[in-house]
Design a protein around this motif. Structure first.
Motif, PDB file in Angstrom:
ATOM      1  N   SER A   1       0.827  -1.165   0.001  1.00 51.97           N
ATOM      2  CA  SER A   1      -0.095   0.011  -0.017  1.00 51.97           C
ATOM      3  C   SER A   1       0.878   1.234  -0.033  1.00 51.97           C
ATOM      4  CB  SER A   1      -1.009   0.131   1.183  1.00 51.97           C
ATOM      5  OG  SER A   1      -0.328   0.089   2.374  1.00 51.97           O
ATOM      6  N   ARG A   2       0.182   2.509   0.185  1.00 50.92           N
ATOM      7  CA  ARG A   2       0.904   3.535   0.021  1.00 50.92           C
ATOM      8  C   ARG A   2       1.220   4.025   1.863  1.00 50.92           C
ATOM      9  NH1 ARG A   2      -2.956   7.540  -2.544  1.00 50.92           N
ATOM     10  NH2 ARG A   2      -1.996   8.778  -1.153  1.00 50.92           N
ATOM     11  N   LEU A   3       1.334   3.150   2.417  1.00 51.48           N
ATOM     12  CA  LEU A   3       1.444   3.450   4.060  1.00 51.48           C
ATOM     13  C   LEU A   3       2.623   4.202   4.298  1.00 51.48           C
ATOM     14  CD1 LEU A   3       0.395   3.207   6.854  1.00 51.48           C
ATOM     15  CD2 LEU A   3       1.753   1.071   6.874  1.00 51.48           C
ATOM     16  N   SER A   4       3.954   3.809   3.750  1.00 52.26           N
ATOM     17  CA  SER A   4       5.146   4.375   3.941  1.00 52.26           C
ATOM     18  C   SER A   4       5.304   5.880   3.504  1.00 52.26           C
ATOM     19  CB  SER A   4       6.371   3.594   3.094  1.00 52.26           C
ATOM     20  OG  SER A   4       6.204   3.373   1.937  1.00 52.26           O
ATOM     21  N   GLU A   5       4.430   6.025   2.337  1.00 52.29           N
ATOM     22  CA  GLU A   5       4.741   7.606   1.786  1.00 52.29           C
ATOM     23  C   GLU A   5       3.748   8.532   2.648  1.00 52.29           C
ATOM     24  OE1 GLU A   5       3.036   7.501  -2.124  1.00 52.29           O
ATOM     25  OE2 GLU A   5       4.151   5.873  -2.723  1.00 52.29           O
ATOM     26  N   ASP A   6       2.587   7.967   3.226  1.00 53.44           N
ATOM     27  CA  ASP A   6       1.867   8.691   4.144  1.00 53.44           C
ATOM     28  C   ASP A   6       2.657   8.921   5.345  1.00 53.44           C
ATOM     29  OD1 ASP A   6      -0.170   8.800   2.419  1.00 53.44           O
ATOM     30  OD2 ASP A   6      -1.329   7.059   3.179  1.00 53.44           O
ATOM     31  N   LEU A   7       3.404   7.739   5.850  1.00 56.83           N
ATOM     32  CA  LEU A   7       4.305   8.151   6.990  1.00 56.83           C
ATOM     33  C   LEU A   7       5.214   9.160   7.094  1.00 56.83           C
ATOM     34  CD1 LEU A   7       5.093   4.431   8.230  1.00 56.83           C
ATOM     35  CD2 LEU A   7       3.373   6.070   9.265  1.00 56.83           C
ATOM     36  N   PHE A   8       5.836   8.983   5.816  1.00 60.63           N
ATOM     37  CA  PHE A   8       7.008  10.210   5.650  1.00 60.63           C
ATOM     38  C   PHE A   8       6.081  11.542   5.584  1.00 60.63           C
ATOM     39  CE2 PHE A   8      10.209  12.505   3.508  1.00 60.63           C
ATOM     40  CZ  PHE A   8      11.504  12.025   3.970  1.00 60.63           C
ATOM     41  N   GLY A   9       5.232  11.767   4.776  1.00 60.29           N
ATOM     42  CA  GLY A   9       4.568  12.909   4.661  1.00 60.29           C
ATOM     43  C   GLY A   9       3.904  13.445   5.979  1.00 60.29           C
ATOM     44  N   GLY A  10       3.512  12.684   6.603  1.00 57.53           N
ATOM     45  CA  GLY A  10       2.835  13.202   8.011  1.00 57.53           C
ATOM     46  C   GLY A  10       3.935  13.358   9.065  1.00 57.53           C
ATOM     47  N   LEU A  11       5.133  12.632   9.200  1.00 55.36           N
ATOM     48  CA  LEU A  11       6.204  12.864   9.840  1.00 55.36           C
ATOM     49  C   LEU A  11       7.050  14.016   9.702  1.00 55.36           C
ATOM     50  CD1 LEU A  11       6.802   9.186  10.956  1.00 55.36           C
ATOM     51  CD2 LEU A  11       5.438  10.781  12.368  1.00 55.36           C
ATOM     52  N   ALA A  12       7.449  14.032   8.568  1.00 55.28           N
ATOM     53  CA  ALA A  12       8.645  15.021   8.048  1.00 55.28           C
ATOM     54  C   ALA A  12       8.528  16.268   8.680  1.00 55.28           C
ATOM     55  CB  ALA A  12       8.743  14.969   6.461  1.00 55.28           C
ATOM     56  N   PRO A  13       7.173  16.927   8.561  1.00 54.72           N
ATOM     57  CA  PRO A  13       6.994  18.454   8.889  1.00 54.72           C
ATOM     58  C   PRO A  13       7.474  18.627  10.269  1.00 54.72           C
ATOM     59  CG  PRO A  13       5.145  17.771   7.487  1.00 54.72           C
ATOM     60  CD  PRO A  13       6.083  16.593   7.936  1.00 54.72           C
ATOM     61  N   TRP A  14       7.295  17.677  11.368  1.00 55.80           N
ATOM     62  CA  TRP A  14       7.425  17.519  12.979  1.00 55.80           C
ATOM     63  C   TRP A  14       8.989  17.747  13.074  1.00 55.80           C
ATOM     64  CZ3 TRP A  14       3.584  19.779  15.533  1.00 55.80           C
ATOM     65  CH2 TRP A  14       2.326  19.581  15.081  1.00 55.80           C
TER      66      TRP A  14
ATOM     67  N   TRP B   1      -2.071  19.743   9.095  1.00 53.50           N
ATOM     68  CA  TRP B   1      -2.719  19.365   7.930  1.00 53.50           C
ATOM     69  C   TRP B   1      -2.123  18.278   7.386  1.00 53.50           C
ATOM     70  CZ3 TRP B   1      -7.296  19.065   5.870  1.00 53.50           C
ATOM     71  CH2 TRP B   1      -7.442  18.945   4.480  1.00 53.50           C
ATOM     72  N   GLN B   2      -0.765  18.199   7.520  1.00 48.67           N
ATOM     73  CA  GLN B   2       0.007  17.160   6.871  1.00 48.67           C
ATOM     74  C   GLN B   2      -0.046  15.802   7.565  1.00 48.67           C
ATOM     75  OE1 GLN B   2       0.796  17.957   3.629  1.00 48.67           O
ATOM     76  NE2 GLN B   2       2.738  17.078   3.960  1.00 48.67           N
ATOM     77  N   SER B   3      -0.240  16.129   9.048  1.00 47.11           N
ATOM     78  CA  SER B   3      -0.525  14.918   9.959  1.00 47.11           C
ATOM     79  C   SER B   3      -1.551  14.193   9.700  1.00 47.11           C
ATOM     80  CB  SER B   3      -0.453  15.428  11.176  1.00 47.11           C
ATOM     81  OG  SER B   3       0.734  16.012  11.840  1.00 47.11           O
ATOM     82  N   ARG B   4      -2.764  14.678   8.861  1.00 38.13           N
ATOM     83  CA  ARG B   4      -3.834  13.982   8.327  1.00 38.13           C
ATOM     84  C   ARG B   4      -3.633  12.498   7.971  1.00 38.13           C
ATOM     85  NH1 ARG B   4      -3.047  16.687   4.090  1.00 38.13           N
ATOM     86  NH2 ARG B   4      -4.038  15.788   2.327  1.00 38.13           N
ATOM     87  N   ARG B   5      -2.447  12.592   7.274  1.00 45.04           N
ATOM     88  CA  ARG B   5      -1.867  11.217   6.685  1.00 45.04           C
ATOM     89  C   ARG B   5      -1.711  10.191   7.441  1.00 45.04           C
ATOM     90  NH1 ARG B   5       2.080  13.296   1.928  1.00 45.04           N
ATOM     91  NH2 ARG B   5       1.888  11.147   1.383  1.00 45.04           N
ATOM     92  N   LEU B   6      -1.520  10.426   9.039  1.00 34.81           N
ATOM     93  CA  LEU B   6      -1.110   9.386   9.745  1.00 34.81           C
ATOM     94  C   LEU B   6      -2.584   8.716  10.331  1.00 34.81           C
ATOM     95  CD1 LEU B   6       1.585  11.430  11.936  1.00 34.81           C
ATOM     96  CD2 LEU B   6       1.891   9.425  10.064  1.00 34.81           C
ATOM     97  N   ILE B   7      -3.745   9.384  10.237  1.00 38.10           N
ATOM     98  CA  ILE B   7      -4.871   9.021  10.836  1.00 38.10           C
ATOM     99  C   ILE B   7      -5.163   7.461  10.449  1.00 38.10           C
ATOM    100  CG2 ILE B   7      -7.454   9.335  10.775  1.00 38.10           C
ATOM    101  CD1 ILE B   7      -6.818  12.201  10.494  1.00 38.10           C
ATOM    102  N   PRO B   8      -4.790   7.059   9.317  1.00 33.18           N
ATOM    103  CA  PRO B   8      -5.480   5.715   8.962  1.00 33.18           C
ATOM    104  C   PRO B   8      -4.666   4.759   9.585  1.00 33.18           C
ATOM    105  CG  PRO B   8      -5.404   6.757   6.880  1.00 33.18           C
ATOM    106  CD  PRO B   8      -4.833   7.913   7.832  1.00 33.18           C
ATOM    107  N   VAL B   9      -3.198   4.856   9.672  1.00 27.65           N
ATOM    108  CA  VAL B   9      -2.274   3.906  10.308  1.00 27.65           C
ATOM    109  C   VAL B   9      -2.498   3.942  11.925  1.00 27.65           C
ATOM    110  CG1 VAL B   9      -0.399   5.522  10.547  1.00 27.65           C
ATOM    111  CG2 VAL B   9      -0.004   2.987  10.408  1.00 27.65           C
ATOM    112  N   VAL B  10      -2.739   5.336  12.436  1.00 25.68           N
ATOM    113  CA  VAL B  10      -2.866   5.407  13.776  1.00 25.68           C
ATOM    114  C   VAL B  10      -4.173   4.497  14.368  1.00 25.68           C
ATOM    115  CG1 VAL B  10      -3.535   6.771  15.695  1.00 25.68           C
ATOM    116  CG2 VAL B  10      -1.775   7.483  14.259  1.00 25.68           C
ATOM    117  N   LEU B  11      -5.259   4.442  13.333  1.00 22.27           N
ATOM    118  CA  LEU B  11      -6.693   3.771  13.650  1.00 22.27           C
ATOM    119  C   LEU B  11      -6.430   2.311  13.712  1.00 22.27           C
ATOM    120  CD1 LEU B  11      -9.164   6.152  11.783  1.00 22.27           C
ATOM    121  CD2 LEU B  11      -8.889   6.215  14.175  1.00 22.27           C
ATOM    122  N   LEU B  12      -5.366   2.010  12.816  1.00 19.91           N
ATOM    123  CA  LEU B  12      -5.386   0.577  12.399  1.00 19.91           C
ATOM    124  C   LEU B  12      -4.486   0.114  13.695  1.00 19.91           C
ATOM    125  CD1 LEU B  12      -5.476  -1.926  10.514  1.00 19.91           C
ATOM    126  CD2 LEU B  12      -3.160  -1.055   9.464  1.00 19.91           C
TER     127      LEU B  12
END
Length: 436
Positions: free
Chosen positions: A77-90, A219-230
């Protein structure tokens, strides 16, 4: 004295089979057959059938293929891309900056994968090219990935903890919960080392990116929501006691399929590839467990575990001395065997010794996994090293050199675990109190 020579003979047979390229499961069956045929009068066929059936007919084992399938789905899946995009700004203002994304990304993916190799490969495939493009030190980038990739073995759901729990008939839920705090401690140690290294070598870290406004980071952190819910759906249901590990694994597979479908990566091919990958891995592990179960029965008939426990007792080793010897033993053996094979091969012989020394079985499982993590980045057969060698194209010695500081941090993790055993025992005890 005869038992000593018997033990030496069986070890020689085992390493001869493994060295000749025979599958680990067949090697275990072969050693068990030699022990039963030559040194006991028990009916080999009956013991073989009973032990294999007992190892296969386990409800706890049903969680294994489901968690493996969940990891296979998310791997595609695109999970790794979402992780990078959600974490990098912080991470942009921290010493070490985006190298922390490797560590945090691996720790989060470990919580939905359970596989060390899948964690390192998935995060590394996405992060290494990006870090190289931005000018980060290659050696440190590889090292962070090598060290934090091993967290897939410890942070639940851990495949190796399922195998250990099945092998010793211990609660997998308690083992899962026991791995949480030690896993978080290792994450903090890895990030602390990266921050210290970056502070001491500012010239090897690229300049800071322009500051990202807080609103944009959120706003970028919204990409982490699916994996956090999982993670919450899988681990949370086990922790609060509303689902067994097998039930939680089924929920995880459903959520992983839903996440993959919503991200547009679930196709007929990815579904079939994930299912077949999970089937191959699950069958391999189940076959090894069956061979280990037969070998365990054979060892019981020969009396080797009892003899070994009595011999160690006569050495007068303290608990710390025993653990130091076992650490060296497991790391050396881990240079030649994968983690799962190492656990199932040694548990039957080592556990009586450990219990005789008064060591808690849950704690020992977490200790064993951390030591196996060390072996995953130890040459010549550290499996994570080969994964990273394939990703980077560097030779195995360069990759091993990059991983060396993180190997030392894992050694520190073992020391902390021995010094503060409640790191592994506090949460399982708390869970037991809540359920009572």
């Amino acid at each position: 004295m005869g038992e000593v020579w018997l033990g030496i003979l069986l070890v020689v047979v085992l390493f001869a089979l493994l060295g000749s390229g025979v599958w680990v499961a067949f090697s275990l069956f072969g050693v068990g057959l030699v022990a039963m045929e030559l040194f006991t009068s028990s009916p080999v066929g009956r013991v073989l059938a009973t032990s294999v059936w007992g190892a296969s007919n386990s409800w706890a084992l049903a969680a294994l293929p489901l968690f493996i399938w969940m990891g296979e789905i998310l791997f595609r899946s695109r999970l790794s891309e979402d992780l990078f995009g959600g974490l990098a700004p912080w991470m942009g203002r921290m010493p070490g900056r985006l190298m922390h994304v490797n560590i945090l990304g691996c720790s989060i993916f470990a919580a939905v994968s359970g596989s060390s190799a899948a964690t390192a490969a998935t995060i590394g495939r996405m992060s290494l090219p990006e870090l190289t493009r931005r000018g980060y030190d290659e050696t440190m980038s590889i090292g962070t990935l090598a060290g934090s990739g091993t967290l897939g073995l410890l942070i639940p759901p851990s495949i190796i903890l399922i195998v250990y729990g099945v092998a010793i008939e211990e609660s997998i839920a308690r083992l899962f919960v026991a791995g949480i705090l030690p896993g978080l401690v290792l994450v903090v140690l890895f990030m602390g080392y990266v921050a210290l290294w970056s502070t001491l070598h500012p010239e090897r870290t690229p300049p800071r990116d322009p500051a990202v406004p807080l609103r944009q980071r959120i706003w970028q952190s919204r990409r982490l929501i699916p994996v956090v819910l999982l993670i919450v759906g899988v681990i949370g249901s086990i922790y609060v006691g509303i689902a067994s590990p097998t039930d939680a694994a089924a929920v995880g597979v459903f959520l992983a399929l839903l996440l993959s479908w919503l991200s547009g990566t679930l196709t007929r091919k990815s579904f079939a590839d994930g299912l077949m990958g999970a089937t191959r891995t699950s069958c391999m592990i189940a076959f090894i467990l069956a061979g280990a179960s037969f070998l365990t029965s054979a060892m019981g008939f020969t009396g080797i575990p009892r003899m070994l426990a009595e011999w160690i007792a006569t050495q007068g080793l303290s608990t710390y001395g025993l653990l130091a010897a076992l650490t060296v033993f497991f790391v050396v053996l881990g240079c030649f065997l994968d983690g799962i094979s190492l656990v199932v091969l040694t548990t039957a012989v080592i556990l009586p010794v450990v219990e005789a020394a008064g060591i808690d079985r849950i704690w020992f499982g977490i200790y064993l996994v951390v030591v196996v993590e060390m072996s995953q980045i130890t040459p010549p057969v550290g499996f994570n090293l080969f994964v990273l060698q394939g990703l980077t194209g560097r030779n195995i010695l360069q990759v091993a050199k990059a991983a060396l500081p993180f190997f030392c941090i894992l050694v520190l993790g073992v020391v902390l675990l021995v010094a503060f055993p409640q790191l592994a025992l506090w949460l399982p005890d708390l869970m037991a109190q809540m359920q009572n």
